[in-house]
Design a protein around this motif. Structure first.
Motif, short mmCIF file in Angstrom:
data_model
loop_
_atom_site.label_atom_id
_atom_site.label_comp_id
_atom_site.label_asym_id
_atom_site.label_seq_id
_atom_site.Cartn_x
_atom_site.Cartn_y
_atom_site.Cartn_z
N ARG A 252 -7.81 102.98 30.88
CA ARG A 252 -8.44 102.97 29.55
C ARG A 252 -8.08 104.23 28.77
O ARG A 252 -8.35 104.33 27.58
N ALA A 253 -7.49 105.20 29.47
CA ALA A 253 -7.00 106.44 28.88
C ALA A 253 -6.15 107.13 29.92
O ALA A 253 -6.26 106.87 31.11
N GLY A 254 -5.27 108.04 29.48
CA GLY A 254 -4.54 108.87 30.42
C GLY A 254 -3.18 108.36 30.81
O GLY A 254 -2.65 107.40 30.23
N LYS A 255 -2.61 109.02 31.83
CA LYS A 255 -1.25 108.72 32.30
C LYS A 255 -1.30 108.23 33.74
O LYS A 255 -1.86 108.88 34.62
N LEU A 256 -0.67 107.09 33.98
CA LEU A 256 -0.56 106.53 35.32
C LEU A 256 0.90 106.39 35.67
O LEU A 256 1.68 105.79 34.92
N THR A 257 1.28 106.94 36.84
CA THR A 257 2.63 106.76 37.37
C THR A 257 2.52 106.11 38.74
O THR A 257 1.85 106.63 39.63
N VAL A 258 3.20 104.97 38.89
CA VAL A 258 3.19 104.24 40.16
C VAL A 258 4.58 104.35 40.77
O VAL A 258 5.55 103.83 40.23
N ASN A 259 4.66 105.03 41.90
CA ASN A 259 5.94 105.21 42.58
C ASN A 259 6.11 104.29 43.78
O ASN A 259 7.07 104.41 44.55
N HIS B 180 -9.88 102.45 25.68
CA HIS B 180 -11.33 102.66 25.55
C HIS B 180 -11.71 102.84 24.07
O HIS B 180 -10.87 102.94 23.18
N THR B 181 -13.02 102.92 23.83
CA THR B 181 -13.54 103.18 22.48
C THR B 181 -13.06 104.52 21.95
O THR B 181 -13.03 104.74 20.74
N GLN C 118 -11.74 96.56 22.70
CA GLN C 118 -12.61 97.27 21.75
C GLN C 118 -12.19 97.05 20.31
O GLN C 118 -12.85 97.55 19.39
N GLY C 119 -11.11 96.31 20.10
CA GLY C 119 -10.63 96.09 18.73
C GLY C 119 -10.17 97.36 18.06
O GLY C 119 -10.38 97.54 16.85
N ASN C 120 -9.54 98.26 18.81
CA ASN C 120 -9.07 99.52 18.24
C ASN C 120 -7.99 99.28 17.19
O ASN C 120 -7.24 98.30 17.27
N ASP C 121 -7.89 100.20 16.23
CA ASP C 121 -6.96 99.99 15.12
C ASP C 121 -5.52 100.27 15.53
O ASP C 121 -5.24 100.71 16.65
N GLU C 122 -4.60 99.99 14.61
CA GLU C 122 -3.18 100.11 14.92
C GLU C 122 -2.78 101.54 15.28
O GLU C 122 -1.89 101.75 16.11
N THR C 123 -3.42 102.51 14.66
CA THR C 123 -3.08 103.91 14.96
C THR C 123 -3.37 104.24 16.42
O THR C 123 -2.56 104.86 17.12
N VAL D 247 -11.49 89.51 30.18
CA VAL D 247 -11.62 90.79 29.47
C VAL D 247 -12.86 90.75 28.61
O VAL D 247 -13.15 89.73 27.96
N GLN D 248 -13.62 91.83 28.62
CA GLN D 248 -14.79 91.93 27.76
C GLN D 248 -14.85 93.32 27.14
O GLN D 248 -14.38 94.29 27.72
N SER D 249 -15.42 93.39 25.94
CA SER D 249 -15.66 94.68 25.30
C SER D 249 -16.70 95.44 26.11
O SER D 249 -17.75 94.90 26.47
N ASN D 250 -16.40 96.68 26.44
CA ASN D 250 -17.33 97.47 27.25
C ASN D 250 -17.12 98.94 26.93
O ASN D 250 -16.09 99.52 27.27
N GLY D 251 -18.07 99.55 26.27
CA GLY D 251 -17.98 100.96 25.94
C GLY D 251 -18.43 101.88 27.03
O GLY D 251 -18.40 103.10 26.88
N ASN D 252 -18.85 101.30 28.17
CA ASN D 252 -19.40 102.13 29.24
C ASN D 252 -19.14 101.51 30.61
O ASN D 252 -20.05 101.36 31.42
#
Length: 338
Positions: free
Chosen positions: A249-256, A288-289, A315-320, A269-274
């Motif tokens: 939902r945030a951050g960097k993931l590297t799978v080796n 994430h939100t 979460q319906g986040n905007d294009e930015t 999938v469901q909207s979930n702020g927590n």
């Protein structure tokens, strides 16, 4: 001998009472001298048969006492199973090892809520392990789970949260070489960690080693939840299993490499702020939100689930915000089990 120990004494009076022997029908542990313990009613000198923990050649009646006393690069060795009566705070600023010595440590959670660098070896922890980060560009705290150690909990396994709201650098590191099994998650980085990973000198890092296992047997929940900004690396050989094995939902993931398995059916999938948004995916990407950037790089690995890899915008986040998501799939074996 004191006929009214524990009833109406003042603090000064209690300090003057020091018991070093005898057998008592009531709990007189508050009056037992340093270096002694009440064991099944009898006050005895602390030693290998009645102490909870040992550091070097010094014995301690509680794990908390051992944590307070341990010095850099020393080892606390458990001498018996330990059931904590309350959460154990670890903030002594030391680098040390807890050798579980084949024993079980449980009853409550471990809170690394200050500076401390802790390694757990050779045994089982049945509570959660919390790391609380703060605003610093230097290493602040860490938890390493050795290959011969495991966490088996009804909770979240390992949790990383923050002390300083709005901080830009954190300084917490998690290194998992053993196994973590939880019923809420195996590892959760909370969404209140909003580090800018482009500029942070010391972000939260999670290393999942080549023999590590992160397991959540609940098909509706996640094994590894990246709700907040963090840098996570999965080594070849690692095993991650959950309703959704990994949700980013945030951050960097590297799978080796490794085996990453989503067990939930079907993919939802469901909207979930927590909490968790994606169920039924090997890897789910669901910003994430907070709208923080996401970067996923897959170099290798066996990834499966009702949907092996699933991206959504619950979460319906905007294009930015969505423009901050980068997916780099350079390798891997993907299997949809539906």
């Amino acid at each position: 001998f004191c006929t009214s120990c524990g009833s109406n004494e003042t603090t000064d009076q209690i300090k003057r009472i020091s018991i070093t022997g005898g057998t008592f029908a009531t709990d007189v542990s508050a009056y037992v001298a340093e270096g002694y313990v009440q064991n099944n009613g009898t006050v005895e000198q602390l030693g290998a048969t009645n102490a909870v923990a040992e550091v070097g050649n010094t014995y301690y009646k509680t794990l908390a006492d051992a944590v307070k006393a341990v010095k850099d690069n020393e080892t606390i060795t458990l001498l018996k199973d330990v059931t904590l009566s309350g959460d154990l705070a670890i903030n002594n600023g030391k680098i040390f090892t807890i050798d579980l010595n084949g024993k079980t440590l449980g009853g409550a959670d471990l809170f690394i809520n200050g500076s401390a660098f802790v390694t757990a070896t050779n045994g089982t922890i049945t509570g959660d392990v919390w790391l609380k980060t703060t605003d610093t560009d230097a290493a602040y705290n860490s938890f390493t789970l050795a290959e011969d150690a495991k966490i088996d909990t009804a909770g979240y396994g390992i949790v990383v949260t923050q002390i300083a709201v709005g901080a830009t650098n954190y300084g917490s590191a998690v290194d998992i070489q053993g196994s973590v099994t939880g019923k809420e998650s195996a590892l959760w980085v909370l969404g209140n960690i909003t580090t800018d990973l482009q500029t942070a000198k010391n972000p939260v890092t999670v290393t999942v080693g080549p023999k590590a296992k992160l397991i959540n047997s609940d098909q509706t929940k996640t094994a590894l939840q990246m709700a907040g900004a963090c840098v996570v690396t999965i080594a070849d050989g690692a095993q991650v299993t959950g309703g959704t094995a990994i949700e980013v939902r945030a951050g960097k993931l590297t799978v080796n490499g490794g085996t990453i398995t989503g067990t939930g059916i079907p993919t939802t999938v469901q909207s979930n702020g927590n909490g968790t948004s994606t169920t039924g995916a090997g890897i789910g990407v669901a910003q994430h939100t907070t709208g923080l950037p996401i970067e996923v790089t897959i170099n290798s690995g066996a990834i499966s689930g009702y949907t092996a890899f699933f991206e959504s915008n619950p979460q319906g986040n905007d294009e930015t915000a969505q423009a901050g998501i980068a997916l780099n799939i350079a390798g891997g074996y993907f299997v949809a089990t539906n």
